[in-house]
Write a protein that holds these residues in place. Structure first.
Motif, short mmCIF file in Angstrom:
data_model
loop_
_atom_site.label_atom_id
_atom_site.label_comp_id
_atom_site.label_asym_id
_atom_site.label_seq_id
_atom_site.Cartn_x
_atom_site.Cartn_y
_atom_site.Cartn_z
N THR A 1 0.95 -1.49 0.10
CA THR A 1 -0.14 -0.03 0.02
C THR A 1 0.88 1.15 0.01
O THR A 1 0.69 2.46 -0.63
CB THR A 1 -0.96 0.27 1.19
N ALA B 1 -5.29 -6.22 0.82
CA ALA B 1 -6.66 -6.25 0.12
C ALA B 1 -7.05 -5.05 0.18
O ALA B 1 -8.27 -5.19 -1.41
CB ALA B 1 -7.71 -6.61 1.30
N HIS C 1 -1.20 1.01 11.44
CA HIS C 1 -1.37 0.52 10.20
C HIS C 1 -1.17 -1.34 10.34
O HIS C 1 -0.91 -1.46 9.74
CB HIS C 1 -0.81 0.77 8.72
N TYR D 1 -1.68 -7.44 10.19
CA TYR D 1 0.18 -8.06 10.09
C TYR D 1 -0.19 -9.46 11.08
O TYR D 1 0.50 -9.61 11.76
CB TYR D 1 0.65 -6.92 10.66
N ARG E 1 6.51 -0.94 10.88
CA ARG E 1 5.49 -1.82 10.44
C ARG E 1 6.16 -2.96 9.74
O ARG E 1 5.48 -4.24 9.46
CB ARG E 1 5.11 -0.34 8.87
O1 DEZ Z 1 -5.75 -3.51 2.73
C1 DEZ Z 1 -4.78 -3.53 3.15
O2 DEZ Z 1 -4.56 -4.82 2.98
C2 DEZ Z 1 -3.82 -3.66 4.46
O3 DEZ Z 1 -3.91 -2.65 4.57
C3 DEZ Z 1 -2.94 -4.34 4.41
O4 DEZ Z 1 -2.27 -4.07 6.04
C4 DEZ Z 1 -1.40 -2.88 4.15
O5 DEZ Z 1 -0.26 -3.92 4.31
P1 DEZ Z 1 0.74 -3.05 3.29
O6 DEZ Z 1 1.09 -2.59 2.16
O7 DEZ Z 1 1.71 -2.49 4.81
O8 DEZ Z 1 2.22 -5.18 3.10
#
Ligand code: DEZ
Ligand code: NAD
Length: 373
Positions: A47, A70, A254, A258, A340
């Motif tokens: 993201t 997602a 955020h 996780y 994160r």
């Molecule tokens: O949209 C999602 O799946 C979540 O916000 C997700 O936990 C984001 O994860 P990242 O982009 O930090 O890997």
């Protein structure tokens, strides 16, 4: 064909799960999209990488972009369609992880604020993969809820959405919609001063910053019409407002989604679509195993809220995020991103509880059985 993949260096276990016949290179997302991104055949992101006509004006060699997440509000899908790039994401990969975060927050909140769960009614805003997983857990713990999702009621005649009045009469709201800026069901600042005229005990946002108007949230807390909020996502991520964070009952960077199970599923889902696109073979992947040292000791049976708080990492993320307060924005943003990417990801409750039982951990609360899927 020798497929060249460029992937975010924090994409969970990409090197273990990518097709062996492809050539895999990594980039550091904090530095933006590399200038040569369009020289690759496929791009795998998270993201934190924005894809639009400014960041990727032309497709070049790229024919596939996948985000192992997602949500996909960071990607301009119409632009990708215009430049002929296939887009993929990982729907539902982390629904259970977010639902466990929400349940943990609600139980912790009701324990500290001395509210019995029988008195709670949770308005679930957005009942797709995540909202439905939240409802499953609320049902397992006999907590009342109202399921609010007008767009789903239009597309699925068997789904009945709660009315806005029913939603606003709940004492807790939890948000699980995408961030959308336009259209009849736009969610930008969906929780604003208008909804916050109704009194609430707790607002939870584990969807996207921007779905909740933080200024209106603070006003409601100051007016006393809102008691508490739990925030996992922020309007200006990775920057965040000290005032909002300090007002939050729980403030995390955020990480609601996780879990290792979710991260594994996210990578697997996006790689499966990549393999299908390039006609490659997907290697078999193993589920993550819990290391033996992760064993808690309970001298007597704790309440479920304390048990979950002890075995989850929410407390750690919350206290580390608060330590960043009053630093300049650049330091806060860097700290937010570091928390994160460098904190070992948690396991989901079903995995942990099975592991504890196998290793003879005593005094696990009986109610924890309800977390086994
Ligand atoms: O949209 C999602 O799946 C979540 O916000 C997700 O936990 C984001 O994860 P990242 O982009 O930090 O890997
Ligand atoms: N904090 C995290 O770590 C984390 C993890 C996963 C997902 N998310 C966010 O949560 C969002 C939802 O995830 P999901 O997997 O459930 O997506 P999903 O697509 O399965 O479900 C989203 C639901 O929201 C509904 N919706 C859309 N607009 C609405 C509106 N105006 N009012 C009510 N409902 C509305 C849709 O009809 C759909 O049913 C993602 O888009 C992402 O932004 C955050």
């Amino acid at each position: 064909m020798n497929v060249r993949i460029l992937a975010d260096k924090h994409l969970y276990h990409a090197e273990k799960m990518a097709p062996t016949s492809a050539e895999l290179s990594f980039f550091e997302p904090a530095n933006g999209l590399p200038a040569d991104a369009a020289d690759y055949d496929a791009l795998l992101i998270r993201t934190v990488s924005r894809i639009n006509s400014d960041t990727l004006p032309v497709a070049g060699n790229l024919s596939f972009i996948g985000t192992a997440t997602a949500g996909f509000d960071h990607v301009d899908r119409e632009h990708l369609e215009r430049i002929g790039v296939r887009f993929a994401h990982s729907p539902g990969c982390n629904a259970r992880a977010v639902a466990e975060y929400v349940l943990t927050a609600i139980l912790r909140w009701s324990h500290i604020r001395k509210q019995t769960t029988e008195d709670l009614r949770v308005g679930v805003v957005g009942c797709g993969n995540t909202g439905s997983a939240v409802i499953d857990l609320l049902s397992a713990f006999e907590i009342g809820y109202a399921a609010y999702d007008p767009p789903r009621a239009i597309s699925e005649p068997h789904f009945v959405s709660a009315s806005e009045d029913e939603l606003l009469s709940c004492n807790i709201l939890t948000f699980h919609t995408p961030l959308t800026l336009a259209g009849p069901h736009s969610t930008f600042h969906m929780l604003s001063s208008s909804w916050l005229r109704s009194p609430f005990q707790l607002i939870i946002n584990a969807a996207r910053g921007g779905v909740v108007d933080e200024r209106a949230l603070l006003d409601a807390i100051h007016r006393g019409t809102l008691r508490d909020c739990v925030l996992d996502v922020w309007e200006h991520e990775p920057a965040f407002s000290d005032t909002v964070a300090q007002s939050a009952f729980i403030a995390t960077p955020h990480i609601a989604g996780y879990s290792r199970e979710a991260k594994t599923a996210a990578t697997r889902m996006v790689l499966e679509q990549l393999c299908e696109h390039f006609s490659l073979e997907m290697p078999a992947s193993a589920e993550p195993a819990v290391p033996d040292h992760a064993l808690p000791v309970f001298s007597e049976t704790p309440e479920l809220a304390d048990f979950l708080w002890e075995i989850n990492k929410v407390d750690y993320y919350d206290s580390e995020l608060r330590k960043l307060k009053e630093h300049p924005d650049a330091v806060k943003s860097d700290g937010f991103n570091r928390l994160r990417t460098s904190t070992p990801t948690r396991f989901e409750y079903a995995t942990l509880i099975a592991h504890f039982k196998r290793h003879g951990v005593k005094n696990i609360p009986e109610e924890a059985e309800r977390l086994i899927k």
